[in-house]
Design a protein around this motif. Structure first.
Motif, PDB file in Angstrom:
ATOM      1  N   LEU A 285      33.496  38.835  28.456  1.00 30.84           N
ATOM      2  CA  LEU A 285      34.950  38.899  28.288  1.00 30.84           C
ATOM      3  C   LEU A 285      35.614  37.593  28.724  1.00 30.84           C
TER       4      LEU A 285
ATOM      5  N   ALA B 220      36.826  35.000  26.137  1.00 30.92           N
ATOM      6  CA  ALA B 220      37.847  35.438  25.161  1.00 30.92           C
ATOM      7  C   ALA B 220      38.580  34.260  24.513  1.00 30.92           C
TER       8      ALA B 220
ATOM      9  N   LEU C   6      30.327  41.228  22.722  1.00 31.26           N
ATOM     10  CA  LEU C   6      30.060  41.486  24.145  1.00 31.26           C
ATOM     11  C   LEU C   6      28.844  42.400  24.340  1.00 31.26           C
TER      12      LEU C   6
ATOM     13  N   HIS D 123      35.139  46.573  27.619  1.00 34.86           N
ATOM     14  CA  HIS D 123      35.509  45.154  27.522  1.00 34.86           C
ATOM     15  C   HIS D 123      35.875  44.760  26.090  1.00 34.86           C
ATOM     16  N   HIS D 124      35.193  45.369  25.109  1.00 40.80           N
ATOM     17  CA  HIS D 124      35.579  45.110  23.710  1.00 40.80           C
ATOM     18  C   HIS D 124      37.029  45.555  23.467  1.00 40.80           C
TER      19      HIS D 124
ATOM     20  N   LEU E 162      39.095  42.820  24.643  1.00 43.26           N
ATOM     21  CA  LEU E 162      38.975  41.603  23.823  1.00 43.26           C
ATOM     22  C   LEU E 162      39.743  41.736  22.505  1.00 43.26           C
TER      23      LEU E 162
ATOM     24  N   ARG F 216      43.173  40.401  21.924  1.00 45.63           N
ATOM     25  CA  ARG F 216      43.302  38.950  22.094  1.00 45.63           C
ATOM     26  C   ARG F 216      42.813  38.176  20.867  1.00 45.63           C
TER      27      ARG F 216
END
Ligand code: OSB
Ligand code: MG
Length: 369
Positions: free
Chosen positions: A195, A198, A216, A223-224, A227, A230
């Motif tokens: 992450l 990013a 990831l 965490h995806h 992400l 972003r």
């Protein structure tokens, strides 16, 4: 129908060229061919686990033991009416999705053959050409990559997937984008980033990619989901989706906008249908991933890709992208328009070349009631 006998053939096939990803280099494909005999009809399928547990936790020798000790004995001699009943009967074994899938998919083939209908029809697919892409391994330089891509674009493939890893990423993809401004391109990281990368991954937005696959960790969804907001580029999950529940969670959390369905990774054809149905209801497009299958696994992939939610080109490329000689007759051929026709024969619709299969077989394990 009743499963009476299973033969597990361990085969080794030499790839036409080495396939390099962020997790390793494949020169040979070692896999299990499942032959499932049910009262006079034989179904075939492939266990797509790789030789080493580098893509996921499964591996050929482990899958062989799981099938021999638990999965095949759970089904032998017990009647079933429809192959959708098989996956729940294998649920008592935790994970081992690819081992389960090889057995379950072989029973779907046997069922379709017994009914005298193509597998794609038994799965609820629609008769239409299947659009395909190609997945290209990491190359030594951006120039070498552009050259390889050019060969596949000329053959008509509908989209180009580029394997990436830190140090072999932006410049490589950018070189391909410059040379092929209008070709649908995507990148597959096979879990090579964190992450904290990013900002780096957000640069890829400039390259107008269809998606970025599994940036990831292999078992991450959370965490995806941090992400994705972003990036402008859609995230596609591969490794992280092991079950229909995973698909539901990933969609709910906004961890991806596209899902790659691999029959083996989700535990078989019934589960693949369920993942497909969840995605379709949520408006999330899916496509059929590949595991460098022989023609047998490839035929299953082509069949599942006929379901209506498979709206994006998959990784089920032609036999000649992988092998000098495939183990099915006829081989899978990609037409100049980048599509594969659905077969019309019963079951998989491709016949195994047994002489070649015997020649490629390292060992065979037979299990009967
Ligand atoms: O991540 O999709 C992947 C091959 C082996 C293991 C994992 C992957 C792949 C590919 C190639 O990308 C797909 C194919 O052409 O079969
Ligand atoms: Mg992938």
């Amino acid at each position: 129908m009743k499963l009476e006998r299973v033969r597990l053939h361990v085969l080794r096939m030499r790839l036409k060229s080495p396939f390099r990803t962020s997790f390793g280099v494949e020169l040979d494909r070692r896999f299990i061919l499942v032959e499932a005999e049910c009262e006079g009809v034989t179904g075939l399928a492939e266990v797509v686990a790789m030789d080493e547990p580098l893509y996921n936790e499964e591996f050929v020798d482990g899958a062989l033991i799981a099938l021999e000790r638990w999965l095949v004995p759970a089904l032998l001699g017990k009647p079933f009416d429809h192959p959708c009943e098989i996956a729940p009967r294998l649920d008592f074994v935790r994970r081992n999705q690819m081992a389960k899938s090889g057995l379950e998919s072989a029973l779907w083939d046997a069922y379709a053959r017994a009914q005298g209908i193509p597998l794609w029809k038994a799965l609820g697919g629609e008769e239409r050409p299947i659009p395909v892409g190609v997945s290209i391994g990491i190359q030594a330089s951006p120039e070498a990559l552009v050259e390889v891509v050019g060969g596949f674009v000329a053959q008509g493939y509908r989209r180009i997937k580029l394997k990436i890893e830190p140090g072999h990423d932006y410049e490589f993809v950018a070189a391909v984008r410059r040379r092929f401004p209008d070709t649908p391109i995507m990148a597959d990281a096979n879990s090579a980033y964190r992450l904290t990368d990013a900002d780096h991954l957000a640069h890829f937005d400039e390259l107008d990619l269809m998606m970025i696959e599994q940036p990831l960790s292999h078992d991450d969804i959370v965490h995806h989901s941090r992400l994705q907001p972003r990036l402008r580029t859609p995230i596609c999950l591969d490794e992280s989706i092991h079950t229909p529940e995973d698909a539901r969670t990933a969609i709910e959390l906004g961890a991806c906008r596209i899902i790659n369905i691999k029959i083996g990774r989700v535990g078989g054809l019934q589960r693949a249908i369920e993942v497909h149905d969840i995605c379709r209801a949520a408006g999330v497009p899916v496509w059929c991933g590949g595991m460098l299958e022989s023609g047998i696994g490839r035929a299953h992939n082509i069949a599942i890709a006929s379901l209506p939610g498979f709206t994006l080109p998959g990784d089920t490329s032609g036999s000649d992208r992988y092998w000098d000689e495939d183990i099915i007759d006829p081989p899978v051929r990609v037409r100049p328009d980048g599509t594969i026709p659905l077969p019309s024969g019963p079951g998989l619709g491709f016949e195994p070349k047994w002489d070649l299969i015997r020649h490629l077989t390292e060992k065979t394990v037979e299990i009967r009631a």
